[in-house]
Write an enzyme that holds these catalytic residues in place. Structure first.
Site, mmCIF file in Angstrom:
data_model
loop_
_atom_site.group_PDB
_atom_site.id
_atom_site.type_symbol
_atom_site.label_atom_id
_atom_site.label_comp_id
_atom_site.label_asym_id
_atom_site.label_seq_id
_atom_site.Cartn_x
_atom_site.Cartn_y
_atom_site.Cartn_z
ATOM 1 C CE LYS A 83 -4.383 0.939 2.350
ATOM 2 N NZ LYS A 83 -5.020 0.926 3.688
HETATM 3 C C1 E4P Z 1 -8.394 1.866 3.576
HETATM 4 O O1 E4P Z 1 -7.582 1.110 3.094
HETATM 5 C C2 E4P Z 1 -8.226 2.547 4.860
HETATM 6 O O2 E4P Z 1 -7.536 1.686 5.720
HETATM 7 C C3 E4P Z 1 -9.536 2.866 5.531
HETATM 8 O O3 E4P Z 1 -10.638 2.494 4.734
HETATM 9 C C4 E4P Z 1 -9.622 4.247 6.093
HETATM 10 O O4 E4P Z 1 -10.870 4.386 6.729
HETATM 11 P P1 E4P Z 1 -11.167 5.589 7.733
HETATM 12 O O5 E4P Z 1 -11.256 6.855 6.933
HETATM 13 O O6 E4P Z 1 -12.478 5.230 8.362
HETATM 14 O O7 E4P Z 1 -10.028 5.615 8.702
#
Ligand code: E4P
Length: 217
Positions: A83
């Site tokens: 990522k």
């Molecule tokens: C995605 O890969 C992120 O980990 C996640 O969806 C972020 O979500 P949030 O905005 O609720 O922290």
């Protein structure tokens, strides 16, 4: 639509995986902090539970260091998706790591133009953050629809991974638009099964059944 679980909570992932509701997992540094565990150790355990992609995020901000961290994370298991943040350096790292055959999830995407760049850099997944746009009174779902349209216009193969999903309505809307994947916390995925009319109907059926005095077993 594929369901990814947005957590580093191993017990929650296992419960959903047993039901076939975890096609993959997404983690990020905040979720690793919440788990209280070592990133390599917990990520390896998650990769043993689900067969699909498990996103593990780099924390370097310069391309060469991102690439080095990405290779380290990818060595944890074959189903790792590295990522990377949607920055210019992240895109450079994306190009290199996908060229080496690794899956890459380009994260923190907040515009159609950013998603275009991710696709052109060869990303396996792009993660538009729906909830965080809604948080600042913008329309997160409009972004998913915009990316869907642009990717279809040019036949980009990058999968749209609707992220920052906070509610069951987000899930249904992302599915209607045609997001390839959505990632949500375990509680949101479990809440998909809930409907007040299901509860009310079941109560009524069970009350009537008791009145029959019968038993099935
Ligand atoms: C995605 O890969 C992120 O980990 C996640 O969806 C972020 O979500 P949030 O905005 O609720 O922290």
């Amino acid at each position: 639509m594929k369901f990814f679980v947005d957590t580093a909570d191993v017990a929650a992932i296992r419960e959903l995986a047993e039901l076939g509701m975890a096609d993959g997992v997404t983690t990020n540094p905040s979720l690793i902090l919440k788990s209280g565990r070592d990133i390599v150790e917990v990520t390896r355990e998650i990769c043993g539970i689900v067969e699909g992609p498990v996103s593990a995020e780099v924390v370097a901000t310069e391309a060469a260091a991102m690439i080095a961290e990405g290779r380290r994370l990818a060595a944890i298991a074959p189903n790792i998706a590295v990522k990377l943040p949607l920055t210019w350096d992240g895109l450079r790292a994306c190009k290199v790591l996908t060229g080496e055959g690794f899956m890459v999830n380009v994260t923190l995407c907040f515009s159609v133009n950013q998603a275009l760049l991710a696709a052109k850099a060869g990303a396996t997944f792009v993660s538009p953050f729906v909830g965080r746009l809604d948080d600042i009174n913008l329309d997160g779902m409009q972004l998913i629809a915009g990316i869907r349209q642009v990717y279809d216009n040019y036949d980009f193969r990058t999968q749209i991974l609707a992220a920052s999903i906070r509610s069951v309505n987000h899930v249904a809307e992302a599915a209607r638009i045609g997001a390839d994947v959505m990632t949500a916390p375990p509680a949101v995925i479990k809440a998909l099964a809930s409907h007040p009319l299901t509860d009310r109907g079941l109560d009524q059926f069970l009350a009537d059944w008791r009145k029959t005095g019968q038993k099935i077993l």
